[in-house]
Write an enzyme that holds these catalytic residues in place. Structure first.
Site, short mmCIF file in Angstrom:
data_model
loop_
_atom_site.label_atom_id
_atom_site.label_comp_id
_atom_site.label_asym_id
_atom_site.label_seq_id
_atom_site.Cartn_x
_atom_site.Cartn_y
_atom_site.Cartn_z
N LYS A 27 -36.70 -4.60 -0.32
CA LYS A 27 -37.47 -3.94 0.92
C LYS A 27 -38.65 -3.63 0.64
O LYS A 27 -39.49 -3.07 -0.06
CB LYS A 27 -36.81 -2.61 1.07
CG LYS A 27 -37.20 -2.13 2.26
CD LYS A 27 -36.31 -0.79 2.83
CE LYS A 27 -36.97 -0.21 4.06
NZ LYS A 27 -38.35 0.04 4.38
N GLU B 151 -31.29 -7.88 -0.35
CA GLU B 151 -32.94 -8.42 -0.34
C GLU B 151 -33.56 -6.98 -1.00
O GLU B 151 -33.53 -6.18 -0.68
CB GLU B 151 -33.51 -8.81 0.99
CG GLU B 151 -32.42 -9.84 1.28
CD GLU B 151 -32.76 -10.10 3.05
OE1 GLU B 151 -33.87 -9.87 3.37
OE2 GLU B 151 -31.90 -10.66 3.70
N CYS C 91 -75.14 22.78 -12.37
CA CYS C 91 -76.67 23.54 -12.45
C CYS C 91 -76.71 24.87 -11.57
O CYS C 91 -77.80 25.57 -11.64
CB CYS C 91 -77.62 22.56 -11.75
SG CYS C 91 -77.17 22.43 -9.94
N ASP D 37 -42.70 -3.19 0.87
CA ASP D 37 -43.40 -2.00 1.36
C ASP D 37 -44.61 -2.58 1.87
O ASP D 37 -45.79 -2.40 1.45
CB ASP D 37 -43.37 -1.07 0.22
CG ASP D 37 -43.95 0.41 0.73
OD1 ASP D 37 -43.92 0.48 1.83
OD2 ASP D 37 -44.15 1.21 0.19
N ASP E 198 -58.50 -27.59 -6.74
CA ASP E 198 -59.21 -26.80 -5.73
C ASP E 198 -60.14 -27.43 -4.95
O ASP E 198 -60.46 -27.55 -3.91
CB ASP E 198 -59.42 -25.43 -6.29
CG ASP E 198 -58.51 -24.59 -6.77
OD1 ASP E 198 -57.36 -25.04 -6.40
OD2 ASP E 198 -58.57 -23.84 -7.59
N CYS F 100 -73.81 19.88 -3.99
CA CYS F 100 -74.85 20.49 -4.58
C CYS F 100 -76.16 19.87 -4.00
O CYS F 100 -76.25 18.70 -4.14
CB CYS F 100 -74.69 20.26 -6.07
SG CYS F 100 -76.06 20.57 -6.93
N TYR G 239 -37.92 -12.31 6.18
CA TYR G 239 -36.47 -12.16 5.93
C TYR G 239 -35.49 -12.04 7.22
O TYR G 239 -34.54 -11.66 7.07
CB TYR G 239 -36.59 -10.55 5.21
CG TYR G 239 -37.44 -9.59 6.08
CD1 TYR G 239 -37.19 -9.26 7.30
CD2 TYR G 239 -38.53 -9.01 5.29
CE1 TYR G 239 -38.01 -8.21 8.02
CE2 TYR G 239 -39.05 -8.29 6.01
CZ TYR G 239 -38.89 -7.59 7.07
OH TYR G 239 -39.85 -6.81 8.00
N LYS H 69 -33.14 3.20 -0.18
CA LYS H 69 -34.52 3.69 -0.44
C LYS H 69 -34.60 4.17 -1.73
O LYS H 69 -33.74 5.24 -2.31
CB LYS H 69 -35.01 4.84 0.26
CG LYS H 69 -35.15 4.32 1.78
CD LYS H 69 -36.19 3.72 2.34
CE LYS H 69 -37.62 4.32 2.11
NZ LYS H 69 -38.25 4.48 3.48
#
Ligand code: IVH
Length: 700
Positions: free
Chosen positions: A115, A113, A410, A117, A34, A425, A224, A313
């Protein structure tokens, strides 16, 4: 360096960096450290600054962010962004296949494939460079979010191989669970409402004006779908096009299946319905696409979606359970949050016993009654949520849930701020969860970092009447502490169910540690002291901004709303909260006592240093044993070169400096957050220290 040399070096660095970006983020097989990567990136940024004429919009330096988008331009999609028809059962999938078979006489293969989200994105490439990224919008027009999208490492800025001159790639931008969790933790610390799920968090992030913040939040993307005018002349199947896209540098999911029968399709669906919980990001179903382009063409489109594709789904993970009772919790700022106690049920792999009811409006919206059968969901959300009530199951005579009028702790009468739904409060200095919450916030790691005073001890000190506010902490003495003892009950963080008991006792060592930590906290810089005071809406970063702009506490106390709102990033809500806090004489008294105790209430004037500030703005976590430095010595060196040494790894850490015997947990955490781990030699290189190792042996 001549112009020609600069151009060549910029091209070379850009190409190399993009290749390493691909190796790291897409293949997960880095071939350089890195540190080497950062050095090349810095060189490139330097050259681009010196020769701005060679700065390309697709330069790897653009991934770091920094660009600000004031207004997102509306752009018309070259190809409309359609959606997919949804299905929820095997029967519907079967019907979809039967429908297709009616138009197509030959064998049909389906590309299956995940799906994703998230939110869909259209990426336009010209001559192998990303030129524009546009959100879906209404499908016809979307927003140009190119500057923000460039910070997403899994989206290639330059392509490799035999890519077409002009084409569009469609994909999904997601926020992995890890980033989502971290972001919500930060928001919680800064008293901002958490995002309900990773999709909302990704959408909110993509619309931020500051691309640096977008970069920090770690979004990812999967592609995709390819779009161009003569796609079928290049590829005969969708799968082929995906595999080519992968070669050009796109992040194509490894989980793409080719299926021919409904059973094969359902094996794929069932597998992912179960395994989706093991993925590091959210998916909400499976997408089926007819693989052959010729067949897709025959099937065509409806006005909204292709006839050759369908989404299956997954069933939302929800369950019905009984609402048994409601607790009203008091937060550090006095906000009352109703929490439902539920009959325990299994949901998405965990037992759910409680769910947040948010506020009074939420209870009213569902007209909740005790004993109601409620539907609870747990999607990407961390905390389960009630989404409905089954009125058919309501018992006759069930009592409606009423929001309390008085503080459950309280007894003070609750108040509401104009325009807000929350109840508070008002007994700020006398209500124990508020008082204890403020003390716990004050001693927290990011505030005064008085680690030896954990939660249980604060409770004990509070109950013993020794500490009622944060200033009391600095009046503690060995004699007051030594010998205190109590058995405390530890509650589950969310369910609040007692899970264990623990004896808290102040023995010799503990008492000494606490006093030492309190002493040490007197050198904690002003911005953290300001954060530690626990002013509403003054999180870590706001505290920094205020401290930098107004320099010391007296200026902050005296600042008018107008003065404060003129500071970048300080809005009216924050200004008003600061003003209100310091209008309370009791808070001023606390500040005065803390001042007298020796805490920092002004920013430190920049220490003159003879060292070049090459580490300016960089934060380091030091771990392990070093050959040429003591532990304190290396921290001092970091600071002498303008850096900052912090004690624990977070997303804000720039580098972890690893000596021998670095803790494996630290290493794991650094790797998970993608924080570069430096060796002692690399650190020396960074600050320009050269050692002549030949002379470290014995000299005669
Ligand atoms: S294909 C012409 N493939 O789902 C249709 N979409 O409900 C192109 N989505 O708007 C879309 N994963 O945002 C496709 N593997 C995948 C997907 C996917 C997620 C989203 C996409 C689309 C929505 C449709």
């Amino acid at each position: 360096m001549t112009k020609d040399e600069a151009r060549q070096r910029i091209a070379e660095l850009s190409e190399t960096l993009e290749r390493h970006n691909y190796n790291y983020y897409i293949l997960a097989q880095p071939t350089i450290s890195d540190y080497e990567f950062d050095m090349m990136l810095e060189e490139l940024a330097r050259l681009e600054k010196e020769f701005p004429e060679f700065l390309s919009p697709a330069s790897p330096t653009q991934r770091v962010g920094g660009g600000i988008t004031k207004v997102f331009q509306t752009v018309t999609h070259r190809y409309p962004m359609l959606s997919l028809a949804n299905s929820y059962s095997k029967e519907e999938i079967q019907e979809f296949i039967t429908r297709i078979k009616k138009s197509i006489d030959e064998e049909v293969e389906f590309c299956c494939e995940l799906k994703f989200d998230g939110l869909s994105i259209s990426l336009q490439y010209e001559d192998g460079r990303l030129v524009r990224a546009v959100t879906r919008g209404d499908g016809m027009q979307g927003d140009d979010v190119t500057t923000n999208v460039k910070t997403i490492h899994t989206i290639p800025l330059r392509l490799r191989g035999d890519y077409p001159a002009f084409f569009e790639m469609r994909g999904e931008i997601v926020m992995p669970f890890e980033s989502f969790k971290r972001l919500n933790e930060e928001r919680n610390d800064e008293e901002q409402a958490p995002f309900a799920n990773p999709r909302n968090a990704a959408a909110g992030t993509l619309k931020l004006q500051d691309s640096k913040e977008v970069a920090r939040r770690h979004l990812e993307s999967f592609e995709y779908y390819m779009m161009m005018d003569d796609l079928e002349s290049r590829f005969s199947t969708h799968y082929e096009s995906l595999m080519a896209a992968r070669k050009w540098g796109f992040n194509i999911s490894n989980f793409v299946g080719l299926c021919k029968t409904v059973d094969e399709i359902f094996d794929f669906i069932n597998y992912w319905d179960e395994k989706r919980h093991e993925l590091p990001f959210a998916i909400d179903g499976i997408v089926l696409k007819v693989n052959r382009f010729e067949q897709q063409k025959i099937l065509g489109y409806t006005a909204k979606s292709p006839r050759w594709a369908i989404a299956y789904k997954f069933k939302a993970e929800e369950v019905e359970t009984e609402l048994q009772s409601v607790d009203f919790q008091v937060g550090r700022h006095g906000t009352i949050t109703p929490v439902a106690n539920l009959a325990p049920v299994q949901l998405a792999g965990t037992t759910v016993k409680r769910a947040t009811l948010n506020n009074e409006d939420f209870i009213r919206q569902f007209d909740l009654h005790y004993g109601d059968t409620v539907t609870v969901v747990k999607g990407g959300e961390i905390i389960p949520k009630i989404i409905g009530v089954n009125l058919n199951k309501r018992q006759a005579g069930a009592k409606a849930v009423e929001f309390v009028k008085n503080c459950p702790i309280c007894g003070s009468q609750l108040v509401q701020n104009e325009g807000e739904v929350a109840w508070y409060c008002p007994n700020v200095l006398g209500c124990s969860p508020q008082v204890r919450g403020r003390i716990e916030h004050f001693i927290g790691r990011k505030a005064m970092n008085i680690e030896s005073l954990g939660e249980g001890k604060v409770e004990l000190l509070y109950e013993e009447g020794l500490v009622h506010n944060v200033a009391d902490l600095y009046d503690l003495t060995y004699d007051k502490l030594f010998g205190l003892e109590k058995v405390i009950t530890i509650q589950d963080e969310y369910s609040l169910i007692p899970i264990a008991t623990r004896k808290v006792s102040f023995k010799e060592k503990t008492s000494q540690n606490i006093l030492e930590a309190l002493e040490k906290s007197k050198s904690v810089p002003f911005e953290r002291v300001l954060f530690a005071l626990g002013i509403k809406f003054v999180g870590e970063s706001v505290a920094k901004v205020l401290a930098k702009a107004l320099h010391d506490i007296d200026h902050i106390i005296g600042a008018s709303i107008e003065e404060m709102t003129q500071i970048d990033e300080i809005g009216e809500k924050i200004a008003l909260s600061v003003k209100t806090f310091f209008e309370d004489q009791r808070n001023i008294d606390i500040v005065n006592r803390l001042k007298a105790a020796g805490l920092q209430f002004a920013i430190e004037e920049k220490q003159a240093s003879d060292k070049e500030q090459v580490l300016a703005g960089k934060s380091f976590v030091v771990s392990g044993v070093f050959q040429h430095y003591s532990r304190d010595g290396i921290k001092e060196t970091i600071e002498a070169y303008g850096g900052k040494s912090v004690s624990s790894i977070s997303s804000k850490t720039d580098y972890v400096l690893a000596g021998d015997k670095m803790g494996p947990e630290k290493r794991k955490k650094a790797e998970a957050l993608g924080i570069p781990i430096l060796t002692e030699d690399e650190f020396d290189q960074m600050i320009g220290v050269k050692r002549n190792e030949e002379f470290t042996g014995l000299l005669f």
